[in-house]
Design a protein around this motif. Structure first.
Motif, PDB file in Angstrom:
ATOM      1  N   UNK A 124       4.160   5.523   5.624  1.00  0.00           N
ATOM      2  CA  UNK A 124       3.176   6.046   5.526  1.00  0.00           C
ATOM      3  C   UNK A 124       2.560   7.271   6.302  1.00  0.00           C
ATOM      4  N   UNK A 125       3.028   7.105   7.529  1.00  0.00           N
ATOM      5  CA  UNK A 125       2.568   8.073   8.363  1.00  0.00           C
ATOM      6  C   UNK A 125       3.409   9.579   8.126  1.00  0.00           C
ATOM      7  N   UNK A 152       7.376   6.979  -4.778  1.00  0.00           N
ATOM      8  CA  UNK A 152       8.677   7.189  -4.663  1.00  0.00           C
ATOM      9  C   UNK A 152       9.283   6.722  -3.284  1.00  0.00           C
ATOM     10  N   UNK A 153       8.619   6.320  -2.436  1.00  0.00           N
ATOM     11  CA  UNK A 153       9.070   5.527  -1.547  1.00  0.00           C
ATOM     12  C   UNK A 153       9.504   4.015  -1.521  1.00  0.00           C
ATOM     13  N   UNK A 154       9.097   3.582  -2.635  1.00  0.00           N
ATOM     14  CA  UNK A 154       9.489   2.237  -2.869  1.00  0.00           C
ATOM     15  C   UNK A 154      10.907   2.027  -3.380  1.00  0.00           C
ATOM     16  N   UNK A 155      11.747   0.980  -3.191  1.00  0.00           N
ATOM     17  CA  UNK A 155      13.021   0.867  -3.696  1.00  0.00           C
ATOM     18  C   UNK A 155      13.223  -0.742  -3.801  1.00  0.00           C
ATOM     19  N   UNK A 156      14.348  -0.899  -4.205  1.00  0.00           N
ATOM     20  CA  UNK A 156      14.813  -2.400  -4.379  1.00  0.00           C
ATOM     21  C   UNK A 156      14.704  -3.057  -3.127  1.00  0.00           C
ATOM     22  N   UNK A 192       0.861  -1.226   0.055  1.00  0.00           N
ATOM     23  CA  UNK A 192       0.178  -0.083   0.026  1.00  0.00           C
ATOM     24  C   UNK A 192       0.947   1.255   0.047  1.00  0.00           C
ATOM     25  N   UNK A 193       1.910   1.264   0.605  1.00  0.00           N
ATOM     26  CA  UNK A 193       2.975   2.556   0.785  1.00  0.00           C
ATOM     27  C   UNK A 193       3.261   2.397  -0.706  1.00  0.00           C
TER      28      UNK A 193
END
Lengths: 534, 225
Positions: free
Chosen positions: B19-20, A352-356, A345-346
């Motif tokens: 998330x927060x 942009x927060x997702x990485x390998x 979900x994040x």
């Protein structure tokens, strides 16, 4: 037959039927026997007046005095045609005397009569069913031919013709042909007799002795032994017996009907506690396993109730373990699923927060969940006995050391030291794969949970493999539950590297290979696992 | 808004924290109960998210200690313990909310937002100061019909000031609520943020200043027209 009630009915009712039948039959025959004995006794008593009167006749006594001991007997019954009381006698000269009640019919002479009485049931030609006594009677010692009462008589008449048959007794005793031959007084003389006035045969008149007045006295003189048959109608006794039989049959039927009702009521009452137990048992389901059967039961049911209570306790315990296991499994899966879901979900919301690194974590979570599932499946197979054990010669030293390799780095990080006391040539004929599961789990636990900077000792012998490390804060109370599925000493730990299935799996593997896996805390406070070949 | 997350699963801790933070919260996260309790005792959090099964102290023990000390911070249990008994026990122990794992992240954020709003006695997600309107649910800010784009932390700062409109909010309070432990207390990050925010909410020449400085005390947000 599945019903106890039916089974008891099948046994009880015929049993009662037979019992009632036997009791009725026994009653009938005992009463019959008693009545016949009494009847026979009375018949035997009847012989005495017959004998007396016979001697009186033979001695020519016209008016014999009936002795006092005959008073109770109805000696006049021999006179009455409908009295049902008969007699007939035969002497050796074939002279026949018979009672008037016989009329024109004769009784059969019984062969070989002695002084010992014989009894028979007979059916007379007139249809009367009688019981008869037959015996040989002898004259009393003082009997004289033609001698008056017990005096000398004129001697027996000659000739054995049918004409010798005389019904003198009836005439003389019951109805006189002449006043001199009447026994019983004038009133007897006045009674009308069908044969009154009959002429006595010639031989009779010639032979009879005469009295002091010169009148003939009658009598044959001293006879030899005389065969006498005295008969008496059975009508009364047969009626009594018929009534008795009817009464027994009727009361027997009533008793059987009452027995059926009583047996059913008794069975209902007796089996009520059993039905109560059945009803209670029917109400028990998975949600009410805490129910117990009461102890205030009949003695016969108490062992069953106790056994059922024990069974319920075991089932409840088993259900509780399964519930706990299911709950624990759900809990085990919740955290990795929550991790995966939140990571996804994040990544969706903030790409942009997702990485390998996220993907690597997803892979690690998947690996751990896969390991958990495989362990569960393996455990289920082992517990169902479906695991196939493939035996081969396994070098224990090599196997243990190769199993240690994955955990060596972690042990080093925790400053653990392991010592192997293993013979490199020692082999066990066992299942390599299952043994690896056991050893890997034991070593993994030791590397994870042994106190830091402690020493692990792994020892291999012919029949036993042991692994010991300091027990830390483990207690003896932890030893039994630690082999339960999903057990963790620290319940709050939710890290997914150890699910708590390892020891349960190891023990199931040991069981599958017919080995024994135990844990103990030694005096030196060492936690020691022992895998023993049996 | 400052949130404390106490969760022993590192991956979950990381995701929720991300998330927060992305939603504008200042987040402190701890992996065990004792550290979590210390943080809660030493900082003023708008929401505390607690796992129940934790190493050290469990979530219920942390809750009990906080309530005993008079700490009224809204607490949300985030746990795998899902039975009715667990939920009832958690809520009756003083928790404000209860969320069972696995959970939808949106739901967690919504509950955190509701809890933080409840702290300031706000029932709706819309707050208005003068002609400035902030919707904390939609994460939108409008002034005089014009939409204003704010970074998450700026939005959070504005929301905090608007929630306390008419009240003097000190720099320390702003640091406490808007910035996590990573922010240096010696920096002028608050002043810089206030300055930036003032510029953002001036949509035209007619816009009146809404954030006022009280020298030596802090800031007040109010409409002085």
């Amino acid at each position: 037959m599945k019903s106890i009630r039916q089974r008891l009915l099948v046994w009880l009712l015929p049993g009662l039927l037979i019992l009632w039948g036997a009791a009725g039959t026994a009653l009938y025959f005992s009463v019959k026997k008693g009545l016949e004995t009494k009847f026979d006794s009375e018949l035997r008593e009847l012989v005495n007046p017959v004998r007396f009167l016979l001697w009186a006749r033979y001695s020519g006594d016209e008016r014999p005095q009936v002795p006092g001991n005959f008073r109770g007997l109805d000696v006049h019954a021999f006179e009455r045609p409908d009295s049902g009381t008969y007699f007939q006698s035969w002497d050796k000269r074939k002279r026949i005397e018979k009672s008037e009640s016989l009329g024109q019919i004769d009784l059969d002479r019984w062969p070989s009569l002695t002084e010992q009485a014989k009894f028979q049931n007979l059916t007379l030609p007139n249809g009367d069913i009688v019981r008869a006594i037959g015996m040989e009677v002898r004259p009393p010692p003082g009997f004289r031919r033609g001698g008056g009462r017990f005096g000398p008589g004129p001697g027996p008449p000659r000739g054995d013709r049918d004409g010798d048959r005389r019904e003198w007794f009836g005439r003389e005793f019951g109805g006189p042909r002449g006043p001199e031959r009447t026994v019983g007084g004038p009133d007897r003389e006045e009674r009308g007799r069908p044969d009154r006035g009959r002429e006595r045969p010639e031989w009779d008149r010639g032979m009879e002795p005469r009295g002091a007045d010169g009148r003939p006295r009658g009598g044959y003189g001293r006879p030899d032994e005389i065969d006498v048959v005295v008969a008496r109608s059975r009508t009364e006794i047969d009626q009594t017996l018929t009534m008795l039989l009817g009464g027994i049959t009727f009361s027997g039927l009533i008793a059987i009907l009452a027995s059926v009702v009583l047996v059913r009521i008794a069975l209902g009452q007796g089996l009520a506690p059993l039905e109560k137990v059945g009803e209670q048992a029917r109400r028990i389901d998975a949600s009410s396993l805490q129910t117990r059967f009461p102890s205030d039961m009949p003695d016969e049911l108490r062992p069953i109730a106790e056994a059922l209570n024990g069974l319920l306790a075991r089932i409840e315990d088993s259900f509780e373990r399964e519930r706990r296991f299911s709950s624990d499994i759900a809990h085990e899966l919740r955290t990795p699923v929550a991790e995966l879901k939140s990571m996804a979900e994040v990544a969706i919301k903030w790409p942009e927060q997702a990485d390998a690194e996220n993907y690597e974590e997803v892979r690690d979570i998947s690996d751990q969940m896969q390991a958990l599932i495989e362990n569960l499946l393996m455990l289920a197979r082992l517990e169902k006995g479906k695991a196939q054990v493939q035996l081969s010669e396994v070098k224990i030293g090599d196997l243990v050391k190769s199993c240690w390799q994955p955990f060596a780095e972690k042990a080093k990080a925790r400053s653990l030291v392991i010592e192997f006391d293993l013979n490199s040539d020692q082999t066990w004929k066992t299942d390599d794969k299952l043994l690896r599961v056991i050893v890997s789990n034991l070593l993994s636990n030791a590397a994870e949970y042994a106190p830091e900077k402690s020493r692990l000792i792994c020892t291999g012998r012919d029949q036993q493999l042991t692994l010991a490390n300091p027990a830390g804060d483990l207690t003896k109370d932890d030893l039994s539950p630690m082999f339960e599925r999903l057990w963790r000493q620290d319940k709050s730990r939710t890290d997914s590297s150890h699910s708590g299935l390892g020891l349960a799996l190891a023990r199931s593997c040991a069981d599958a290979m017919e080995m024994k896996l135990d844990a103990e805390i030694t005096r030196e406070n060492q936690l020691q696992f022992s895998l023993t070949r049996t | 808004m400052r949130v404390l997350l106490v969760e022993d699963s590192p991956r979950l801790r990381k995701s929720v924290t991300t998330a927060l933070k992305s939603s504008g919260y200042a987040v402190d996260s701890e992996k065990d109960g004792e550290e979590g309790l210390w943080q809660a005792q030493n900082h003023e959090y708008d929401v505390v998210i607690l796992d129940i099964m934790l190493p050290g102290l469990d979530g219920l023990q942390i809750l009990e200690k906080l309530r005993k000390e008079g700490n009224e911070a809204p607490i949300l249990f985030l746990t795998a313990k899902d039975t009715i008994e667990d939920r009832v026990h958690g809520l009756r122990s003083g928790a404000d909310d209860y969320l069972v794992k696995p959970f939808a992240l949106e739901e967690l954020l919504a509950r955190v937002e509701t809890l933080s709003r409840r702290k300031y006695q706000k029932r709706t997600s819309k707050i208005q100061v003068g002609d400035l309107e902030l919707d904390s649910a939609a994460k939108t800010v409008q002034r005089a019909g014009q939409s204003i784009d704010l970074a998450a932390r700026e939005f959070s700062l504005l929301e905090y000031l608007m929630l306390r409109k008419g009240q003097v909010v000190s720099r320390t309070q702003i640091e406490e609520h808007i910035y996590d432990d990573m922010a240096s207390p010696m920096s002028n990050v608050v002043d810089s943020a206030i300055c930036a925010l003032r510029k953002h909410i001036l949509v035209d020449k007619e816009s009146v200043p809404l954030i006022h400085t009280r020298r030596g005390q802090g800031y007040v947000m109010e409409s002085r027209q």
